[in-house]
Design an enzyme around this catalytic site. Structure first.
Site, mmCIF file in Angstrom:
data_model
loop_
_atom_site.group_PDB
_atom_site.id
_atom_site.type_symbol
_atom_site.label_atom_id
_atom_site.label_comp_id
_atom_site.label_asym_id
_atom_site.label_seq_id
_atom_site.Cartn_x
_atom_site.Cartn_y
_atom_site.Cartn_z
ATOM 1 N N LYS A 111 -1.617 -42.295 -8.531
ATOM 2 C CA LYS A 111 -2.246 -42.798 -7.288
ATOM 3 C C LYS A 111 -3.024 -41.674 -6.601
ATOM 4 O O LYS A 111 -4.117 -41.897 -6.080
ATOM 5 C CB LYS A 111 -1.177 -43.366 -6.339
ATOM 6 C CG LYS A 111 -0.570 -44.667 -6.807
ATOM 7 C CD LYS A 111 -1.470 -45.808 -6.434
ATOM 8 C CE LYS A 111 -1.186 -47.177 -6.860
ATOM 9 N NZ LYS A 111 -0.338 -47.680 -7.806
ATOM 10 N N LYS A 194 -3.444 -50.027 -20.403
ATOM 11 C CA LYS A 194 -2.757 -51.311 -20.253
ATOM 12 C C LYS A 194 -3.588 -52.316 -19.466
ATOM 13 O O LYS A 194 -4.502 -51.944 -18.731
ATOM 14 C CB LYS A 194 -1.418 -51.096 -19.556
ATOM 15 C CG LYS A 194 -1.549 -50.585 -18.136
ATOM 16 C CD LYS A 194 -0.270 -50.767 -17.349
ATOM 17 C CE LYS A 194 -0.531 -50.453 -15.888
ATOM 18 N NZ LYS A 194 0.481 -50.795 -14.969
ATOM 19 N N LYS A 197 -4.447 -55.190 -12.916
ATOM 20 C CA LYS A 197 -5.417 -55.752 -11.963
ATOM 21 C C LYS A 197 -6.270 -54.671 -11.332
ATOM 22 O O LYS A 197 -7.362 -54.918 -10.872
ATOM 23 C CB LYS A 197 -4.745 -56.624 -10.910
ATOM 24 C CG LYS A 197 -3.418 -56.145 -10.446
ATOM 25 C CD LYS A 197 -2.608 -57.269 -9.825
ATOM 26 C CE LYS A 197 -1.153 -56.825 -9.716
ATOM 27 N NZ LYS A 197 -0.175 -57.829 -9.778
HETATM 28 P P1 TYM Z 1 3.330 -54.916 -10.795
HETATM 29 O O1 TYM Z 1 3.017 -55.856 -9.697
HETATM 30 O O2 TYM Z 1 2.355 -53.844 -11.108
HETATM 31 O O3 TYM Z 1 3.595 -55.706 -12.121
HETATM 32 C C1 TYM Z 1 4.552 -56.751 -12.137
HETATM 33 C C2 TYM Z 1 5.295 -56.774 -13.451
HETATM 34 O O4 TYM Z 1 4.377 -56.932 -14.526
HETATM 35 C C3 TYM Z 1 4.554 -55.888 -15.461
HETATM 36 N N1 TYM Z 1 3.261 -55.506 -16.029
HETATM 37 C C4 TYM Z 1 3.059 -55.318 -17.346
HETATM 38 N N2 TYM Z 1 3.896 -55.422 -18.382
HETATM 39 C C5 TYM Z 1 3.373 -55.182 -19.614
HETATM 40 N N3 TYM Z 1 2.075 -54.868 -19.824
HETATM 41 C C6 TYM Z 1 1.202 -54.758 -18.813
HETATM 42 N N4 TYM Z 1 -0.061 -54.474 -19.023
HETATM 43 C C7 TYM Z 1 1.691 -54.987 -17.483
HETATM 44 N N5 TYM Z 1 1.120 -54.955 -16.245
HETATM 45 C C8 TYM Z 1 2.104 -55.266 -15.379
HETATM 46 C C9 TYM Z 1 5.158 -54.733 -14.680
HETATM 47 O O5 TYM Z 1 5.864 -53.860 -15.535
HETATM 48 C C10 TYM Z 1 6.063 -55.474 -13.726
HETATM 49 O O6 TYM Z 1 7.278 -55.783 -14.349
HETATM 50 N N6 TYM Z 1 6.715 -51.947 -8.708
HETATM 51 C C11 TYM Z 1 6.527 -53.232 -9.318
HETATM 52 C C12 TYM Z 1 6.908 -54.391 -8.443
HETATM 53 C C13 TYM Z 1 8.290 -54.310 -7.933
HETATM 54 C C14 TYM Z 1 9.487 -54.581 -8.667
HETATM 55 C C15 TYM Z 1 10.543 -54.369 -7.754
HETATM 56 C C16 TYM Z 1 9.729 -54.973 -9.975
HETATM 57 C C17 TYM Z 1 8.649 -53.974 -6.668
HETATM 58 N N7 TYM Z 1 10.009 -54.006 -6.572
HETATM 59 C C18 TYM Z 1 11.865 -54.555 -8.145
HETATM 60 C C19 TYM Z 1 11.065 -55.158 -10.359
HETATM 61 C C20 TYM Z 1 12.113 -54.944 -9.447
HETATM 62 C C21 TYM Z 1 5.052 -53.367 -9.653
HETATM 63 O O7 TYM Z 1 4.208 -52.744 -9.075
HETATM 64 O O8 TYM Z 1 4.778 -54.290 -10.585
#
Ligand code: TYM
Length: 330
Positions: A111, A194, A197
């Protein structure tokens, strides 16, 4: 029965990476375990979205969760900010999180690199809020993609440190979880890295994308001039296309293009056309359900209300215990 927690930041629509990394696993678990799935709207505030757009994103993610098959009667589906107990636990857990370890976190360093003009404290303590999300329900399994592995390790450290400090086993250890055991990283369409968004335009296929948009994005995916020796190792951009095919295409289709690759007569145009059609087929039922659910305000309001109630019931129990252990209850 184990307790499962997972979430997604409400920074935009859901893409295939979210689906295969987190949602699909969660859906498989919801009938056997005590499951909580939430929209991480507080986490999304680090980028300072405008209020209207922010509200809309939360709603979109909720619609797409439901369309993907999350059953609010079976799982607890809620919005993070509707459960103030999480924010209080986040504050308390900040006391056991060290600045040094937060600064070393890979996602924080990334970031800083990408947005040097907005390195706020919310970004630094992002993993603490994420830990609070998980341990507030005493979860042991967290269905997430590979990119969240380090955050889970930090959550375990904070939980263990708290237990140790107060000499009480309040929190169990949470682990990143995938049905197939290996955590998933779904690649993007731009040849490297990967699907995400916040990556470049056209890198991600969203669950709500129309067939035309999917075709356009896939046809623009990066390829190379083709293999020159039989059985040669695939460069990243090509192996990414095969990985995506593995998620949405039939075994026959995959075998056909693998053969063509190995025989050095693969036509990337044909492969991309096939991949696009298979993605369209795969997302078709989701797209239809998204359109239906979007119109159903009563359903959405009910889900939000019920979810908040159920999540708070579980969260307040843990918070009460935490406050007692710390000595905050008089
Ligand atoms: P976020 O919003 O970036 O993504 C949500 C979930 O999607 C998965 N993901 C992917 N998995 C595989 N390949 C990809 N290209 C890919 N892009 C996204 C992420 O691994 C995630 O599981 N910090 C987290 C959100 C969060 C969270 C939590 C998750 C906040 N608190 C507690 C689990 C438990 C996040 O930014 O995910």
């Amino acid at each position: 029965m184990e307790t499962v927690v997972s979430g997604i930041r409400s920074t935009g629509n859901l893409h295939l990476g979210n689906y295969f990394g987190a949602i699909r696993n969660f859906i498989k678990m919801q009938h056997e375990h005590r499951c909580f799935f939430f929209i991480a709207d507080l986490h999304a505030l680090t980028t300072h979205p405008k209020a209207d757009q922010f509200r809309q994103s939360v709603r979109n993610v909720l619609v797409e969760y439901l369309a993907a098959g999350l059953d609010p009667e079976v799982s607890t589906l809620y919005i993070q900010s509707d459960v103030p107990e999480i924010s209080e636990l986040y504050l308390l857990m900040n006391m056991v999180a060290y600045v040094g370890e937060l600064e070393r976190c890979t996602s924080f360093k990334e970031k800083i690199r990408k947005h040097p003009d907005n390195i706020n404290a919310g970004l630094l303590t992002y993993p603490v809020l994420m830990a609070a999300d998980i341990i507030i329900h005493k979860a042991t399994k967290v269905p997430v993609g590979k990119d969240q592995e380090q955050h889970l390790e930090m959550a375990r450290n904070f939980a263990n440190r708290f237990n140790h400090l107060y000499e009480k086993d309040v929190f169990p250890e949470p682990y990143a979880y995938n049905f197939g055991n290996q955590l998933v990283k779904v690649p993007g369409l731009d040849g490297s890295g990967k699907m995400g968004k916040s990556e470049g335009e056209g890198n991600a296929i969203f669950l709500a994308d129309s067939p035309e948009v999917i075709r356009k994005k896939v046809m623009r995916a990066v390829t190379d001039s083709g293999p020159t020796e039989p059985g040669q190792t695939k460069p990243e951009s090509i192996s990414n296309l095969f990985q995506l095919m593995n998620l949405v295409s039939s075994a026959d289709t995959i075998a056909f293009f693998e053969e063509r690759w190995n025989a050095c007569d693969i036509r990337y145009g044909d492969m991309k056309k096939q991949l696009a059609e298979d993605m369209i087929l795969f997302t078709h039922p989701l797209r239809e359900r998204i359109a239906d659910i979007q119109k159903d305000d009563d359903l959405l309001n009910r889900v939000i209300r019920q979810g908040a109630e159920k999540a708070r019931e579980s969260a307040s129990k843990t918070l009460h215990e935490v406050r007692t252990v710390i000595g905050l209850n008089r």
